[in-house]
Design an enzyme around this catalytic site. Structure first.
Site, short mmCIF file in Angstrom:
data_model
loop_
_atom_site.label_atom_id
_atom_site.label_comp_id
_atom_site.label_asym_id
_atom_site.label_seq_id
_atom_site.Cartn_x
_atom_site.Cartn_y
_atom_site.Cartn_z
N LYS A 87 -16.32 19.56 7.31
CA LYS A 87 -15.60 20.58 6.53
C LYS A 87 -15.85 21.92 7.20
CE LYS A 87 -16.54 23.56 3.42
NZ LYS A 87 -15.60 24.66 3.75
N GLU A 110 -29.29 25.50 8.35
CA GLU A 110 -29.49 26.69 9.17
C GLU A 110 -28.88 27.83 8.39
OE1 GLU A 110 -28.78 29.78 11.05
OE2 GLU A 110 -27.34 28.63 12.25
N CYS A 117 -26.36 35.35 12.46
CA CYS A 117 -27.51 35.16 11.57
C CYS A 117 -28.83 35.54 12.24
CB CYS A 117 -27.57 33.71 11.09
SG CYS A 117 -27.48 32.50 12.42
N GLU A 161 -29.56 40.44 3.95
CA GLU A 161 -28.77 40.18 5.15
C GLU A 161 -27.41 40.84 4.99
OE1 GLU A 161 -27.87 36.47 8.12
OE2 GLU A 161 -27.67 36.09 5.98
#
Length: 476
Positions: A170, A245, A279, A379
């Site tokens: 997906k 992750e 990231c 973040e």
């Protein structure tokens, strides 16, 4: 308008069980350029059934057969390289040079590295009279993000194929076109029916049923920590393997013996690349307190030389962020930085000068940031750098580790041994010393809420293998 309204299931392009489509938006123009279908639990079930049936034979293929398959995929991928580049720049906004040199290139790198590893990987070893075998984990569900889209797809697909697993992918519904091209590549390369399947959709419609499906043996997710928690909860009832992750808030410690100009320059570029949507970006820069003003001046000069614009324009070094929702989130966090008292060095809220369309963010640098400020904790996932002053090296290391994340870290020093000693104290899955770039054989993944498990190279292959002990393999 391009239409990608079918899913790739059991070696064929099939219609969704229930037709429902959405537009894919070009973030540079705010205009739709493609349309995809949104899948459902029924589509997931069809794809998982195909993957489960294919696993019976694909799991028994030889090393040589899987090497040959990966080589055919690599050849077909390289033939469509330009299509990957164009799709990635259009759907998620990476400048054309970045799509060519890095984004699309990661697919080639992961496939080539996995072929190399597979040639020598020890799937069985003898310990005394017992054989230890490493066997494919089974049917895998992959949920991948939009920021480095083909990278995060191929770094899962390549080792899964090498291990003998089958899969259902997906991709992100925000940047799905590169994945559709990959499905065409897989078909062209002759991947056996059912081994690779693709169902487009959103998290609730496809991601959740894929994570929870009882016939999925492993789910590998890349994305936000919040969504990773949801995936893990959905997977828990069936006790499947979960690889994650997740987010990051990486520290970049510039030590007193570093070349300040070179270190700050590299740090700013590391944050602003890919519009800050990485990231592992070095978004928290720790500098000696007495050097903060000089560091801020260097950072400002570098940030203000960045050319923001349409990814397909010559000379553009930073494109838009991916969506209106993400743009609004970044703008809110920039405003929060100002509100909480950080010094705005350059950039700030609003569109860059002269722009009135597109999700473009001004390259932004804050100084005098403290580790309790929102912009040092959350973040941002945008082109926003926070400079934090420190008094002692121990102070810098303590602040660097004072985060729920632990994906990556950076250390700059004029003494490599000094840098190594600081790296040993950082609670992160990766540490880059003095601007070291990526290594496709090195493990990629994080500590703490940055996830679990590792991707890339041999470590990525290990994630897709179960360990079996066969006692009495040799006579006593």
């Amino acid at each position: 308008m391009r239409e990608y309204l079918r899913f790739y299931i059991d070696g064929a392009w099939v219609d969704p069980v229930e037709p429902k489509s959405i537009d894919v938006i070009n973030p540079a123009t705010e205009e739709a350029f493609a349309r995809i279908s949104l899948g459902s639990a029924a589509d997931v079930d069809k794809a998982v059934k195909a993957a489960k049936a294919a696993f019976e034979s694909y799991s028994l293929t030889t090393r040589e057969e899987r090497i040959d398959l990966l080589q055919r995929i690599l050849t077909a991928y390289q033939a469509r390289y330009g299509d990957f580049v164009e799709a990635i720049s259009t759907e998620m906004g990476a400048p054309l040079f970045l799509s060519k040199a890095a984004q699309a290139a990661t697919g080639v790198a992961h496939l080539a590295k996995m072929i190399e590893i597979l040639k020598e990987f020890p799937f069985q070893e003898l310990r005394g009279t017992t054989a230890i075998s490493k066997e494919p984990v089974g049917v895998c569900g992959f949920i991948t993000p939009w920021n480095w889209p083909i990278n995060q797809i191929v770094c899962k697909v390549a080792p899964a194929l090498a291990a003998g697993c089958t899969m259902v992918l997906k991709p992100s519904e925000i940047a799905p076109v590169n994945a559709m091209i990959l499905a065409e590549v897989m078909h062209e390369a002759g991947v056996p029916a059912g081994v690779f399947n693709l169902v487009n959709g959103d998290g609730m419609g496809v991601g959740q049923p894929l994570s929870a499906h009882p016939d999925v043996d492993m789910v590998s997710f890349t994305g936000s920590t919040r969504a990773g928690v949801a995936v893990a909860k959905a997977a828990a009832d069936t006790v499947k393997r979960v690889h994650q992750e997740l987010g990051g808030k990486s520290a970049n410690i510039i030590l007193r013996d570093a070349d300040l100009k070179a270190a700050v320059t590299g740090g700013v570029r590391g944050v602003m690349g890919n519009s800050g949507q990485s990231c592992n970006a070095p978004t928290r820069m720790f500098v000696p307190r007495e050097a903060q003003d000089e560091a801020a001046a260097i950072a400002r000069a570098v940030a203000e030389k960045i050319k923001v614009g349409n990814p397909f324009e010559d000379g553009v070094t930073m494109g838009p962020v991916v969506s209106d929702v993400h743009f609004a989130k970044i703008q809110g966090l920039i405003a929060k930085g100002i509100e909480e008292g950080a010094t705005l060095v350059t950039g700030g809220p609003g569109l860059p000068e002269g722009m009135n369309k597109g999700y473009f963010v001004r390259p932004t640098v804050f100084a005098n940031v403290t580790n309790d400020m929102t912009i040092a904790r959350e973040e941002i996932f945008g082109p926003v750098l926070a400079i934090l002053p420190y008094d002692s090296e121990d102070d810098a290391i303590a602040m660097a580790n004072d985060t729920v994340y632990g994906l990556s870290g950076y250390v700059q020093s004029g003494d490599l041994d000094h840098a190594r000693k600081v790296a040993a104290r950082l609670r992160t899955g990766n540490v880059h010393l003095n601007g070291a770039g990526p290594d496709f054989a090195a493990p990629f993944g994080g500590f703490k809420q940055s996830g679990n498990g590792r991707e890339w190279g041999e470590f990525g292959l290990e994630e897709f293998l179960e360990i079996k002990a066969v006692l009495g393999w040799e006579a006593a």
